[in-house]
Design an enzyme around this catalytic site. Structure first.
Site, mmCIF file in Angstrom:
data_model
loop_
_atom_site.group_PDB
_atom_site.id
_atom_site.type_symbol
_atom_site.label_atom_id
_atom_site.label_comp_id
_atom_site.label_asym_id
_atom_site.label_seq_id
_atom_site.Cartn_x
_atom_site.Cartn_y
_atom_site.Cartn_z
ATOM 1 N N CYS A 272 13.150 -26.215 58.322
ATOM 2 C CA CYS A 272 14.040 -27.068 57.974
ATOM 3 C C CYS A 272 14.635 -28.318 57.555
ATOM 4 O O CYS A 272 15.653 -28.920 59.611
ATOM 5 C CB CYS A 272 14.309 -26.019 59.226
ATOM 6 N N GLU B 203 -14.497 -51.151 55.042
ATOM 7 C CA GLU B 203 -14.044 -49.864 55.563
ATOM 8 C C GLU B 203 -13.019 -48.848 54.831
ATOM 9 O O GLU B 203 -11.908 -49.002 55.164
ATOM 10 C CB GLU B 203 -12.983 -50.538 57.213
HETATM 11 C C1 LIG Z 1 -8.705 -51.368 60.654
HETATM 12 C C2 LIG Z 1 -8.444 -50.126 59.255
HETATM 13 N N1 LIG Z 1 -9.061 -50.317 58.602
HETATM 14 C C3 LIG Z 1 -9.551 -49.234 57.685
HETATM 15 C C4 LIG Z 1 -8.566 -48.518 57.377
HETATM 16 C C5 LIG Z 1 -8.467 -47.710 55.960
HETATM 17 O O1 LIG Z 1 -7.650 -47.781 55.041
HETATM 18 P P1 LIG Z 1 -8.141 -47.407 53.929
HETATM 19 O O2 LIG Z 1 -7.907 -45.580 53.576
HETATM 20 O O3 LIG Z 1 -6.646 -48.034 52.934
HETATM 21 O O4 LIG Z 1 -8.921 -47.687 52.325
HETATM 22 C C6 LIG Z 1 -7.209 -48.564 58.301
HETATM 23 C C7 LIG Z 1 -6.519 -48.013 57.382
HETATM 24 O O5 LIG Z 1 -4.636 -47.807 58.096
HETATM 25 C C8 LIG Z 1 -7.478 -48.919 58.772
HETATM 26 O O6 LIG Z 1 -6.367 -49.739 59.761
#
Ligand SMILES: Cc1ncc(COP(=O)(O)O)c(C=O)c1O
Length: 419
Positions: free
Chosen positions: A349, A273
């Protein structure tokens, strides 16, 4: 050369001068390099080629439709963190079967919609959430595929605000509780545990914690399988960092080399991910100097320091204020003015409204352009209307030309919500 480079005195994006884009589209402006997005996506895909895998790009990093469509065309799937992100993913062409749904506080309405759509898996965060999914699945006469988000109690060694894998963090189910939970869930016909998921944090620049999390997932999968569970995939989350200051950091190949030997032991497919690693270096925030002021001297013998007040600040890019994040900030067209120490500040601000402190730059002049680099991730998505400021426009540079992929917000857009 792709991405943001200097050609002579000028900063260009994929060969197109940023000052030309800013002259046409105005500032503040997010500029993205399509070639960089593609190269970084492919680098991850190729690094993991030795193992069956799917890349679910994390929409939270940047979910502008044109960027999602580009990633989809490269073969990406999607990781959504809210029903809004699921719907945006679908408008970008992703099918529900290409979407995993993550999130620590999914509402019943969000779960119901995700189940109705038939997303690939719901990454669950608690036993209570499993019960809510069961109840919703019963009402619908359906069976929902879930992955358990495991909290492996691994320190990601990143900023505490973006560390998510420690037992003191709000995320996931403690790893020690998962075997008993899996046993309780087995044989139920409304939910099916098909995967294990861990995401220990973001901007991780040391592969050791990622290796530890992978090890924990593989060992857990082995234990659950021995007890009769059918685990189809391990979701290793996102988290791989980028270099904001130019110092070397592990890339996709280093990450894959470290975790693949462990992940392969599981014999199941891998879900990734990534967000930041794909998109952060592919974006820059272009902003214009509005005013230049000399800072009050702390002592008489100190060299003069300046404030460059920009037309972008915490409303366009909140990372420096939220995480004390460092971004390189460079003049778009380098001048021969003497170098001076300058705080690059926003117009809001708030004294925290500072994009960068003590930067050594040619003495800035009103009207000059600066680029805040590596702002493709967690930049425009975190922008706000504070001070009734309008969201910046976004452009994508592709094949030597640019196009507006999100027009600048107008006051009418903002006020359309008010009665
Ligand atoms: C469950 C989950 N997957 C993937 C990501 C993507 O993380 P990154 O942008 O550090 O690859 C996040 C981001 O915090 C996340 O919470």
């Amino acid at each position: 050369m792709i991405g943001f480079q200097r050609e002579g005195a000028s900063l260009v994006c994929d060969g197109v001068p940023l000052d030309r884009i800013a002259a046409a589209e105005g500032t503040p402006l997010y500029v993205y390099s399509a070639a960089t997005i593609a190269a970084r996506y492919r680098a991850i895909d190729e690094a993991f080629a030795g193992c069956p895998h799917r890349i679910h790009y994390a929409l939270k990093a940047n979910s502008t439709l044109a960027i999602l469509r580009l990633l989809r065309s490269l073969g990406s799937s999607a990781d959504a963190n809210s029903i809004g992100e699921i719907d945006v993913a679908m408008r970008a062409g992703f099918t529900p079967a290409q979407i995993v749904f993550t999130g620590v506080g999914k509402t019943p309405a969000e779960l119901a919609r995700a189940i109705d759509l038939g997303v690939r898996t719901v990454n669950v965060e608690s036993e209570g959430e499993i019960e809510r999914i069961e109840a919703l699945s019963r009402e619908r006469g359906t069976r929902t595929r879930i992955a358990i988000r495991v909290n492996p109690d691994v320190d990601a060694r990143t900023h505490p605000h973006i560390s998510t894998g420690l037992k003191t963090n709000k995320f996931g189910i403690p790893i020690g509780d998962v075997p008993a939970l899996s046993a309780r869930t087995r044989g139920r016909d409304l939910v099916e545990i098909v995967g294990l998921h861990a995401h220990i944090g973001s901007q991780i620049t040391d592969v050791a914690p990622l290796v530890n999390a992978a090890r924990a997932l593989v060992d857990l999968a082995r234990a659950l399988s021995a007890a009769g569970a059918t685990i189809e995939h391990l979701d290793i989350g996102g988290g791989l960092g980028v270099s904001y200051d130019g110092a070397p950091v592990p890339g996709a190949a280093d990450y894959a080399a470290a975790v693949l030997p462990i992940l392969r032991e599981s014999g199941v497919s891998i879900v990734l991910e990534p967000g930041r690693h794909v998109i952060a270096p592919a974006g820059a925030l272009v902003t214009r100097v509005v005013d230049v002021k000399e800072a009050g001297a702390e002592s008489a013998d100190r060299a003069p320091r300046f404030f460059a007040v920009m037309d972008a600040g915490m409303t366009e890019l909140i990372r420096p204020m939220l995480y004390h994040a460092f971004h390189r900030i460079e003049p778009v067209v380098r001048t021969n003015a003497p170098l001076v120490s300058t705080d690059i500040v926003g117009p809001l601000c708030e004294s925290s409204d500072t994009l960068g402190r003590d930067r050594i730059v040619p003495k800035p002049e009103p009207g000059e352009l600066y680029a805040v680099l590596d702002t493709g991730a967690y930049g425009s998505v975190m922008a706000s209307n504070y001070n009734r400021r309008l969201l910046p426009a976004e452009v994508l540079v592709e094949d030597g030309a640019w196009r507006v992929i999100r027009r600048r917000q107008t006051l009418d857009d903002v006020l359309a919500l008010e009665v």
